[in-house]
Motif scaffolding. Structure first.
Motif, PDB file in Angstrom:
ATOM      1  N   ILE A  89       0.874  -1.168   0.000  1.00 37.55           N
ATOM      2  CA  ILE A  89       0.000   0.000   0.000  1.00 37.55           C
ATOM      3  C   ILE A  89       0.916   1.223   0.000  1.00 37.55           C
ATOM      4  O   ILE A  89       1.244   1.771   1.054  1.00 37.55           O
ATOM      5  CB  ILE A  89      -0.967  -0.011   1.204  1.00 37.55           C
ATOM      6  CG1 ILE A  89      -1.726  -1.334   1.247  1.00 37.55           C
ATOM      7  CG2 ILE A  89      -1.950   1.153   1.109  1.00 37.55           C
ATOM      8  CD1 ILE A  89      -2.566  -1.638   0.011  1.00 37.55           C
ATOM      9  N   VAL A  90       1.334   1.624  -1.185  1.00 37.21           N
ATOM     10  CA  VAL A  90       2.381   2.642  -1.317  1.00 37.21           C
ATOM     11  C   VAL A  90       1.825   4.059  -1.373  1.00 37.21           C
ATOM     12  O   VAL A  90       2.601   5.019  -1.465  1.00 37.21           O
ATOM     13  CB  VAL A  90       3.268   2.367  -2.546  1.00 37.21           C
ATOM     14  CG1 VAL A  90       3.951   1.004  -2.417  1.00 37.21           C
ATOM     15  CG2 VAL A  90       2.458   2.446  -3.848  1.00 37.21           C
ATOM     16  N   GLY A  91       0.515   4.213  -1.314  1.00 36.69           N
ATOM     17  CA  GLY A  91      -0.085   5.538  -1.318  1.00 36.69           C
ATOM     18  C   GLY A  91      -1.576   5.446  -1.096  1.00 36.69           C
ATOM     19  O   GLY A  91      -2.169   4.359  -1.173  1.00 36.69           O
ATOM     20  N   ASN A  92      -2.196   6.587  -0.822  1.00 44.64           N
ATOM     21  CA  ASN A  92      -3.657   6.630  -0.773  1.00 44.64           C
ATOM     22  C   ASN A  92      -4.250   6.435  -2.162  1.00 44.64           C
ATOM     23  O   ASN A  92      -5.394   6.013  -2.312  1.00 44.64           O
ATOM     24  CB  ASN A  92      -4.128   7.964  -0.198  1.00 44.64           C
ATOM     25  CG  ASN A  92      -3.960   8.040   1.306  1.00 44.64           C
ATOM     26  OD1 ASN A  92      -3.629   7.055   1.962  1.00 44.64           O
ATOM     27  ND2 ASN A  92      -4.187   9.219   1.863  1.00 44.64           N
ATOM     28  N   LYS A  93      -3.445   6.769  -3.171  1.00 43.94           N
ATOM     29  CA  LYS A  93      -3.778   6.468  -4.562  1.00 43.94           C
ATOM     30  C   LYS A  93      -2.553   5.813  -5.179  1.00 43.94           C
ATOM     31  O   LYS A  93      -1.422   6.253  -4.956  1.00 43.94           O
ATOM     32  CB  LYS A  93      -4.142   7.740  -5.329  1.00 43.94           C
ATOM     33  CG  LYS A  93      -5.422   8.406  -4.873  1.00 43.94           C
ATOM     34  CD  LYS A  93      -5.717   9.635  -5.714  1.00 43.94           C
ATOM     35  CE  LYS A  93      -7.000  10.313  -5.270  1.00 43.94           C
ATOM     36  NZ  LYS A  93      -7.284  11.541  -6.065  1.00 43.94           N
ATOM     37  N   ILE A 262      -0.728  10.443 -10.548  1.00 41.27           N
ATOM     38  CA  ILE A 262      -1.395   9.394  -9.787  1.00 41.27           C
ATOM     39  C   ILE A 262      -1.864   9.946  -8.445  1.00 41.27           C
ATOM     40  O   ILE A 262      -3.011   9.781  -8.059  1.00 41.27           O
ATOM     41  CB  ILE A 262      -0.460   8.182  -9.603  1.00 41.27           C
ATOM     42  CG1 ILE A 262      -0.103   7.616 -10.980  1.00 41.27           C
ATOM     43  CG2 ILE A 262      -1.120   7.118  -8.724  1.00 41.27           C
ATOM     44  CD1 ILE A 262       1.002   6.598 -10.958  1.00 41.27           C
ATOM     45  N   ASP A 263      -0.973  10.616  -7.731  1.00 40.27           N
ATOM     46  CA  ASP A 263      -1.339  11.261  -6.472  1.00 40.27           C
ATOM     47  C   ASP A 263      -0.604  12.590  -6.392  1.00 40.27           C
ATOM     48  O   ASP A 263       0.428  12.783  -7.044  1.00 40.27           O
ATOM     49  CB  ASP A 263      -0.969  10.379  -5.283  1.00 40.27           C
ATOM     50  CG  ASP A 263      -1.800  10.691  -4.036  1.00 40.27           C
ATOM     51  OD1 ASP A 263      -2.634  11.615  -4.094  1.00 40.27           O
ATOM     52  OD2 ASP A 263      -1.601  10.014  -3.008  1.00 40.27           O
ATOM     53  N   GLU A 264      -1.133  13.522  -5.611  1.00 40.09           N
ATOM     54  CA  GLU A 264      -0.532  14.849  -5.500  1.00 40.09           C
ATOM     55  C   GLU A 264      -0.667  15.341  -4.076  1.00 40.09           C
ATOM     56  O   GLU A 264      -1.348  14.738  -3.253  1.00 40.09           O
ATOM     57  CB  GLU A 264      -1.202  15.821  -6.485  1.00 40.09           C
ATOM     58  CG  GLU A 264      -2.717  15.898  -6.348  1.00 40.09           C
ATOM     59  CD  GLU A 264      -3.371  16.693  -7.477  1.00 40.09           C
ATOM     60  OE1 GLU A 264      -2.854  17.761  -7.816  1.00 40.09           O
ATOM     61  OE2 GLU A 264      -4.403  16.236  -7.997  1.00 40.09           O
ATOM     62  N   GLY A 265       0.018  16.440  -3.766  1.00 40.68           N
ATOM     63  CA  GLY A 265      -0.025  17.006  -2.421  1.00 40.68           C
ATOM     64  C   GLY A 265       1.373  17.137  -1.847  1.00 40.68           C
ATOM     65  O   GLY A 265       2.315  17.496  -2.549  1.00 40.68           O
ATOM     66  N   PRO A 266       1.551  16.812  -0.565  1.00 40.61           N
ATOM     67  CA  PRO A 266       2.879  16.861   0.033  1.00 40.61           C
ATOM     68  C   PRO A 266       3.868  15.910  -0.650  1.00 40.61           C
ATOM     69  O   PRO A 266       5.063  16.163  -0.704  1.00 40.61           O
ATOM     70  CB  PRO A 266       2.628  16.442   1.478  1.00 40.61           C
ATOM     71  CG  PRO A 266       1.213  16.856   1.731  1.00 40.61           C
ATOM     72  CD  PRO A 266       0.503  16.577   0.442  1.00 40.61           C
ATOM     73  N   VAL A 267       3.349  14.786  -1.128  1.00 40.58           N
ATOM     74  CA  VAL A 267       4.140  13.892  -1.966  1.00 40.58           C
ATOM     75  C   VAL A 267       3.305  13.592  -3.201  1.00 40.58           C
ATOM     76  O   VAL A 267       2.120  13.271  -3.096  1.00 40.58           O
ATOM     77  CB  VAL A 267       4.544  12.602  -1.218  1.00 40.58           C
ATOM     78  CG1 VAL A 267       3.324  11.848  -0.715  1.00 40.58           C
ATOM     79  CG2 VAL A 267       5.380  11.691  -2.105  1.00 40.58           C
ATOM     80  N   ASP A 326      -1.816  19.559  -9.146  1.00 37.00           N
ATOM     81  CA  ASP A 326      -2.046  19.700 -10.584  1.00 37.00           C
ATOM     82  C   ASP A 326      -3.346  20.444 -10.865  1.00 37.00           C
ATOM     83  O   ASP A 326      -3.430  21.226 -11.809  1.00 37.00           O
ATOM     84  CB  ASP A 326      -2.082  18.322 -11.241  1.00 37.00           C
ATOM     85  CG  ASP A 326      -2.145  18.409 -12.764  1.00 37.00           C
ATOM     86  OD1 ASP A 326      -1.401  19.240 -13.335  1.00 37.00           O
ATOM     87  OD2 ASP A 326      -2.920  17.651 -13.373  1.00 37.00           O
ATOM     88  N   VAL A 327      -4.368  20.166 -10.041  1.00 38.83           N
ATOM     89  CA  VAL A 327      -5.662  20.833 -10.218  1.00 38.83           C
ATOM     90  C   VAL A 327      -6.112  21.363  -8.864  1.00 38.83           C
ATOM     91  O   VAL A 327      -5.710  20.852  -7.804  1.00 38.83           O
ATOM     92  CB  VAL A 327      -6.735  19.882 -10.799  1.00 38.83           C
ATOM     93  CG1 VAL A 327      -6.353  19.435 -12.200  1.00 38.83           C
ATOM     94  CG2 VAL A 327      -6.938  18.672  -9.904  1.00 38.83           C
ATOM     95  N   PHE A 328      -6.970  22.369  -8.877  1.00 40.07           N
ATOM     96  CA  PHE A 328      -7.472  22.942  -7.630  1.00 40.07           C
ATOM     97  C   PHE A 328      -8.417  21.948  -6.968  1.00 40.07           C
ATOM     98  O   PHE A 328      -9.359  21.440  -7.591  1.00 40.07           O
ATOM     99  CB  PHE A 328      -8.207  24.255  -7.904  1.00 40.07           C
ATOM    100  CG  PHE A 328      -8.515  25.035  -6.654  1.00 40.07           C
ATOM    101  CD1 PHE A 328      -7.549  25.848  -6.072  1.00 40.07           C
ATOM    102  CD2 PHE A 328      -9.764  24.955  -6.054  1.00 40.07           C
ATOM    103  CE1 PHE A 328      -7.822  26.558  -4.910  1.00 40.07           C
ATOM    104  CE2 PHE A 328     -10.047  25.657  -4.898  1.00 40.07           C
ATOM    105  CZ  PHE A 328      -9.064  26.463  -4.324  1.00 40.07           C
TER     106      PHE A 328
END
Length: 403
Positions: A89-93, A262-267, A326-328
């Motif tokens: 489980i390497v990410g929430n996405k 795939i995922d965005e934010g702090p990482v 990437d997007v708001f």
């Protein structure tokens, strides 16, 4: 005449003592409780009399989460003893080449495929004949090898915190043959308040107080049942202040035609559009303020991340307090509190408190990795040590009462 009188006295005595002799002497149970997003230093705010009392009666620590400091990866690390790179489980996405075109999210988290790389504790316990009850723990709604906890619920934010506590207590009211010996409980209110309002907000403090009240209700219920319990109270990660004014927009630093987020934010985890690998690398890998983007093979070894095939080819880690988007965001805008950062950041340190009949009052322990909780739980359940995991019970050697 003395003999009948003696029998009468014995009969009277048996009536007086029979309720006590018939009362069940309950074995201790182990309850793993997650207060999502409860940063370690929230315990110092003077808002948590129940948690503070438990810490005084047992042990506490500022616990290091695994990287990435996200919810799903760390909840699974806690119950497998394996860091995200090994528990799968390497990410929430995340994405997997075996499922082209599919992304793991909360919406398909009941699919066993995503959880199949590591066995969770409730499955190991069930195999050993220990009945388990799991309230909302990530991964519990997907069977592992065809096995689930005997009792489990799929997550629903419509189930109140009171109902969550009462469900666990109801499980413990059952006859002994149907009563779980290992239970979990999950609260998300502190994490939600931290995201929406920030870790230093009045709303966050109110959520911390409410979480503590729910723990008090749980303890009162256990006392009423005369049920001894080892309470292991954890968080999956901490929380750092973030802001709409501290955002790096991905589309400003790379051509949207070159990437797939795939995922965005702090990482942020990013793949290249086929044929655009070189162009994306040229954009992402140049030095930039507030973010550090790298190929997965170049993620620092101390983060233990990047070898699992599910990790995207490019990993970008934002400076603590910054975001790479990437997007708001649609839900409530840019978060005022975030997590996912480098697990060495002090703001990511997570709550750990343990108290109960098997735990000595040893006070504050040095920080340790969250994968160490798993071998502690196995010991409390009298399960043999599991070889090949990332965690160790060394941090708790002097805090456990040996049976």
């Amino acid at each position: 005449m003395l003999l009948p009188l003696r029998f009468a006295l014995l009969a009277l005595l048996s009536l007086l003592v029979s309720p006590l002799s018939a009362a069940e002497v309950r074995r201790p149970v182990t309850i793993l409780i997650s207060i999502d997003g409860f940063r370690a230093d929230y315990l110092d705010r003077g808002l948590t009399p129940t948690l503070t009392a438990l810490a005084r009666q047992g042990v506490s620590a500022a616990m290091r989460p695994s990287f990435p400091t996200k919810t799903y990866p760390n909840h699974y690390a806690l119950v497998t003893g394996l860091r995200p790179d090994r528990n799968g489980i390497v990410g929430n996405k995340m994405e997997d080449a075996a499922r082209p075109g599919e992304t793991f999210t909360t919406k398909n988290s009941d699919d066993s495929f995503w959880w199949s790389q590591a066995e969770p504790l409730w499955v190991g316990a069930e195999k050993a004949g220990i009945r388990t009850g799991v309230m909302f723990w990530p991964g519990s709604n997907a069977p592992y090898g065809g096995i689930r906890a005997q009792d489990w619920f799929p997550f629903s934010e419509n189930v109140t915190n009171v109902q969550r506590v009462n469900t666990v207590l109801d499980w413990l009211r059952r006859p002994v043959a149907l009563r779980p010996r290992f239970l979990t409980l999950y609260f998300d209110l502190v994490d939600t308040a931290g995201h929406r309002h920030g870790p230093d907000s009045p709303e966050l403090n109110a959520a911390v107080r409410e979480a503590d009240r729910q723990l008090a209700a749980l303890r009162a219920g256990l006392s009423e049942l005369h049920q001894p319990a080892n309470l292991i109270i954890v968080a999956d990660h901490g929380m750092a202040p973030s802001s709409p004014n501290r955002v790096v927009w991905l589309h400003d630093i790379a051509n949207p035609a070159d990437y797939h987020v795939i995922d965005e934010g702090p990482v942020a985890t990013i793949d290249a559009v086929p044929g655009h690998e070189a162009a994306l690398a040229a954009s992402l890998l140049r030095p930039r303020p507030h973010i550090n983007c790298m190929r997965k093979a170049d993620v620092p070894q101390r983060l233990h991340f990047g070898r699992n095939p599910r990790v995207a080819p490019f990993v970008c880690i934002a400076e603590t307090g910054w975001l790479l988007l990437d997007v708001f965001p649609k839900k409530w805008g840019v978060d005022l509190g975030s997590h996912g950062y480098d697990n060495a950041a002090p703001e990511m340190l997570a709550l750990f408190v343990a108290a109960g009949p098997s735990i000595k009052p040893r006070g504050k322990l040095p920080s340790f990795d969250n994968v160490d909780v798993y071998p502690l739980l196995r010991e409390l359940l009298s399960l043999p040590p599991k070889p090949g995991i990332d965690g160790t019970d060394t941090p708790f050697k002097n805090a456990l009462k040996r049976r």
